[in-house]
Design a protein around this motif. Sequence first.
Motif, PDB file in Angstrom:
ATOM      1  N   ALA A  46      -4.569  -1.143  15.472  1.00  0.00           N
ATOM      2  CA  ALA A  46      -5.572  -1.407  14.352  1.00  0.00           C
ATOM      3  C   ALA A  46      -4.902  -1.931  13.224  1.00  0.00           C
ATOM      4  CB  ALA A  46      -5.931   0.220  14.114  1.00  0.00           C
ATOM      5  N   SER A  47      -5.870  -2.752  12.365  1.00  0.00           N
ATOM      6  CA  SER A  47      -5.483  -3.234  11.234  1.00  0.00           C
ATOM      7  C   SER A  47      -6.120  -2.360  10.139  1.00  0.00           C
ATOM      8  CB  SER A  47      -6.358  -4.909  11.167  1.00  0.00           C
ATOM      9  OG  SER A  47      -5.623  -5.512  11.939  1.00  0.00           O
ATOM     10  N   LEU A  48      -5.560  -2.315   9.097  1.00  0.00           N
ATOM     11  CA  LEU A  48      -5.966  -1.185   7.943  1.00  0.00           C
ATOM     12  C   LEU A  48      -6.897  -2.039   7.040  1.00  0.00           C
ATOM     13  CD1 LEU A  48      -2.896   0.647   7.275  1.00  0.00           C
ATOM     14  CD2 LEU A  48      -4.437   1.077   9.071  1.00  0.00           C
ATOM     15  N   GLY A  49      -7.972  -1.264   6.505  1.00  0.00           N
ATOM     16  CA  GLY A  49      -8.840  -1.814   5.485  1.00  0.00           C
ATOM     17  C   GLY A  49      -8.626  -2.278   4.400  1.00  0.00           C
ATOM     18  N   ASP A  50      -9.267  -3.033   3.594  1.00  0.00           N
ATOM     19  CA  ASP A  50      -9.004  -3.603   2.493  1.00  0.00           C
ATOM     20  C   ASP A  50      -8.353  -3.013   1.187  1.00  0.00           C
ATOM     21  OD1 ASP A  50      -9.163  -5.140   0.121  1.00  0.00           O
ATOM     22  OD2 ASP A  50     -11.501  -5.205  -0.141  1.00  0.00           O
ATOM     23  N   LEU A  51      -7.309  -3.371   0.767  1.00  0.00           N
ATOM     24  CA  LEU A  51      -6.589  -2.445  -0.240  1.00  0.00           C
ATOM     25  C   LEU A  51      -7.362  -1.812  -1.291  1.00  0.00           C
ATOM     26  CD1 LEU A  51      -3.556  -4.808  -0.527  1.00  0.00           C
ATOM     27  CD2 LEU A  51      -3.599  -2.907   0.939  1.00  0.00           C
ATOM     28  N   ASP A  52      -8.296  -2.601  -1.675  1.00  0.00           N
ATOM     29  CA  ASP A  52      -9.104  -2.132  -2.680  1.00  0.00           C
ATOM     30  C   ASP A  52     -10.071  -0.653  -2.547  1.00  0.00           C
ATOM     31  OD1 ASP A  52      -8.600  -4.185  -4.368  1.00  0.00           O
ATOM     32  OD2 ASP A  52     -10.345  -5.413  -3.821  1.00  0.00           O
ATOM     33  N   THR A  53     -10.155  -0.555  -1.209  1.00  0.00           N
ATOM     34  CA  THR A  53     -10.731   0.993  -0.725  1.00  0.00           C
ATOM     35  C   THR A  53      -9.399   1.972  -0.620  1.00  0.00           C
ATOM     36  OG1 THR A  53     -10.690   0.357   1.491  1.00  0.00           O
ATOM     37  CG2 THR A  53     -12.638  -0.354   0.256  1.00  0.00           C
ATOM     38  N   TRP A  54      -8.260   1.787  -0.557  1.00  0.00           N
ATOM     39  CA  TRP A  54      -7.197   2.685  -0.181  1.00  0.00           C
ATOM     40  C   TRP A  54      -7.262   3.823  -1.369  1.00  0.00           C
ATOM     41  CZ3 TRP A  54      -2.365   0.750   2.100  1.00  0.00           C
ATOM     42  CH2 TRP A  54      -2.355   0.173   3.487  1.00  0.00           C
ATOM     43  N   ARG A  55      -6.951   5.152  -0.983  1.00  0.00           N
ATOM     44  CA  ARG A  55      -6.785   5.885  -1.991  1.00  0.00           C
ATOM     45  C   ARG A  55      -5.368   6.690  -1.662  1.00  0.00           C
ATOM     46  NH1 ARG A  55      -9.754   3.200  -3.494  1.00  0.00           N
ATOM     47  NH2 ARG A  55     -12.033   3.695  -4.158  1.00  0.00           N
ATOM     48  N   THR A  56      -4.578   7.219  -2.381  1.00  0.00           N
ATOM     49  CA  THR A  56      -3.287   8.102  -2.379  1.00  0.00           C
ATOM     50  C   THR A  56      -3.707   9.401  -2.824  1.00  0.00           C
ATOM     51  OG1 THR A  56      -2.035   6.189  -2.533  1.00  0.00           O
ATOM     52  CG2 THR A  56      -0.946   8.281  -2.840  1.00  0.00           C
ATOM     53  N   LEU A  57      -3.499  10.385  -2.095  1.00  0.00           N
ATOM     54  CA  LEU A  57      -3.690  11.829  -2.368  1.00  0.00           C
ATOM     55  C   LEU A  57      -2.079  12.482  -2.432  1.00  0.00           C
ATOM     56  CD1 LEU A  57      -6.218  10.918  -0.742  1.00  0.00           C
ATOM     57  CD2 LEU A  57      -6.399  13.338  -0.158  1.00  0.00           C
ATOM     58  N   ARG A  58      -1.864  13.040  -3.715  1.00  0.00           N
ATOM     59  CA  ARG A  58      -0.662  13.475  -4.122  1.00  0.00           C
ATOM     60  C   ARG A  58      -0.891  14.783  -4.896  1.00  0.00           C
ATOM     61  NH1 ARG A  58       3.796  10.414  -5.181  1.00  0.00           N
ATOM     62  NH2 ARG A  58       2.701   8.716  -5.005  1.00  0.00           N
ATOM     63  N   PRO A  59      -0.145  15.981  -4.346  1.00  0.00           N
ATOM     64  CA  PRO A  59       0.074  17.262  -4.933  1.00  0.00           C
ATOM     65  C   PRO A  59       0.716  17.139  -6.555  1.00  0.00           C
ATOM     66  CG  PRO A  59       1.676  17.212  -3.614  1.00  0.00           C
ATOM     67  CD  PRO A  59       0.953  15.886  -3.165  1.00  0.00           C
ATOM     68  N   ARG A  60      -0.256  17.630  -7.330  1.00  0.00           N
ATOM     69  CA  ARG A  60       0.003  17.715  -8.733  1.00  0.00           C
ATOM     70  C   ARG A  60      -0.340  19.248  -9.373  1.00  0.00           C
ATOM     71  NH1 ARG A  60       3.515  14.344  -8.181  1.00  0.00           N
ATOM     72  NH2 ARG A  60       3.599  12.173  -8.854  1.00  0.00           N
ATOM     73  N   SER A  61       0.528  19.972  -9.736  1.00  0.00           N
ATOM     74  CA  SER A  61       0.222  21.369 -10.543  1.00  0.00           C
ATOM     75  C   SER A  61      -0.627  22.088  -9.569  1.00  0.00           C
ATOM     76  CB  SER A  61      -0.085  21.197 -11.705  1.00  0.00           C
ATOM     77  OG  SER A  61       0.597  20.165 -12.468  1.00  0.00           O
ATOM     78  N   GLY A  62      -0.691  22.175  -8.410  1.00  0.00           N
ATOM     79  CA  GLY A  62      -1.273  22.860  -7.444  1.00  0.00           C
ATOM     80  C   GLY A  62      -2.571  22.177  -7.177  1.00  0.00           C
ATOM     81  N   LYS A  63      -2.785  21.180  -7.367  1.00  0.00           N
ATOM     82  CA  LYS A  63      -4.361  20.501  -7.163  1.00  0.00           C
ATOM     83  C   LYS A  63      -3.897  19.322  -6.397  1.00  0.00           C
ATOM     84  CE  LYS A  63      -6.835  22.445 -10.777  1.00  0.00           C
ATOM     85  NZ  LYS A  63      -7.761  22.418 -11.990  1.00  0.00           N
ATOM     86  N   THR A  64      -4.702  18.599  -5.826  1.00  0.00           N
ATOM     87  CA  THR A  64      -4.621  17.290  -5.241  1.00  0.00           C
ATOM     88  C   THR A  64      -5.090  16.079  -6.014  1.00  0.00           C
ATOM     89  OG1 THR A  64      -5.004  18.124  -2.970  1.00  0.00           O
ATOM     90  CG2 THR A  64      -5.414  15.911  -2.972  1.00  0.00           C
ATOM     91  N   GLN A  65      -4.404  15.241  -6.399  1.00  0.00           N
ATOM     92  CA  GLN A  65      -4.531  14.149  -7.421  1.00  0.00           C
ATOM     93  C   GLN A  65      -5.128  12.904  -6.245  1.00  0.00           C
ATOM     94  OE1 GLN A  65      -1.343  12.293  -9.642  1.00  0.00           O
ATOM     95  NE2 GLN A  65      -2.772  11.747 -11.105  1.00  0.00           N
ATOM     96  N   VAL A  66      -6.242  12.286  -6.702  1.00  0.00           N
ATOM     97  CA  VAL A  66      -6.555  11.163  -6.034  1.00  0.00           C
ATOM     98  C   VAL A  66      -6.187  10.034  -6.901  1.00  0.00           C
ATOM     99  CG1 VAL A  66      -8.448   9.817  -4.763  1.00  0.00           C
ATOM    100  CG2 VAL A  66      -8.292  12.553  -4.680  1.00  0.00           C
ATOM    101  N   ILE A  67      -5.709   9.105  -6.444  1.00  0.00           N
ATOM    102  CA  ILE A  67      -5.204   7.718  -7.178  1.00  0.00           C
ATOM    103  C   ILE A  67      -5.833   6.674  -6.382  1.00  0.00           C
ATOM    104  CG2 ILE A  67      -3.143   6.414  -8.010  1.00  0.00           C
ATOM    105  CD1 ILE A  67      -1.563   8.891  -7.681  1.00  0.00           C
TER     106      ILE A  67
END
Length: 123
Positions: A46-67
């Motif tokens: 598979a090819s991956l989608g447009d970079l502008d639609t990507w999101r990174t989920l990262r744990p921060r202080s017990g919560k999930t941060q979406v970048i």
Amino acid sequence: MKYLGLAYFTPEKFAAMAPDDVKKLVSQCPALDAKMRATGKVLISASLGDLDTWRTLRPRSGKTQVIDGPYTESKEVVGGLFIIEADTYEEALHIASMHPAAKLGEEGGWVVELIPLDSYLTP
């Protein structure tokens, strides 16, 4: 054994290419993808989608941060992936070498990384 293939590209290099050159390059991909799949060893590609639609989920202080956007510390970005089931590492390398990012796109910074998958990750 299963292997994960990651196809990378360099967005800046790709963006610097003339639109006609990009079109010519990308038009060669379907035939190479078909050749790779014709081995019967490719479980998914598979090819991956447009970079502008990507999101990174990262744990921060017990919560999930979406970048927004891809978060990578390198110039290359994963643009596609595939999973191969091969009898030997050499067979997996041979099949991975058929991927468009391993054959074409030097001017776009294309490259393939082949990674053995641990057996506990697969059924």
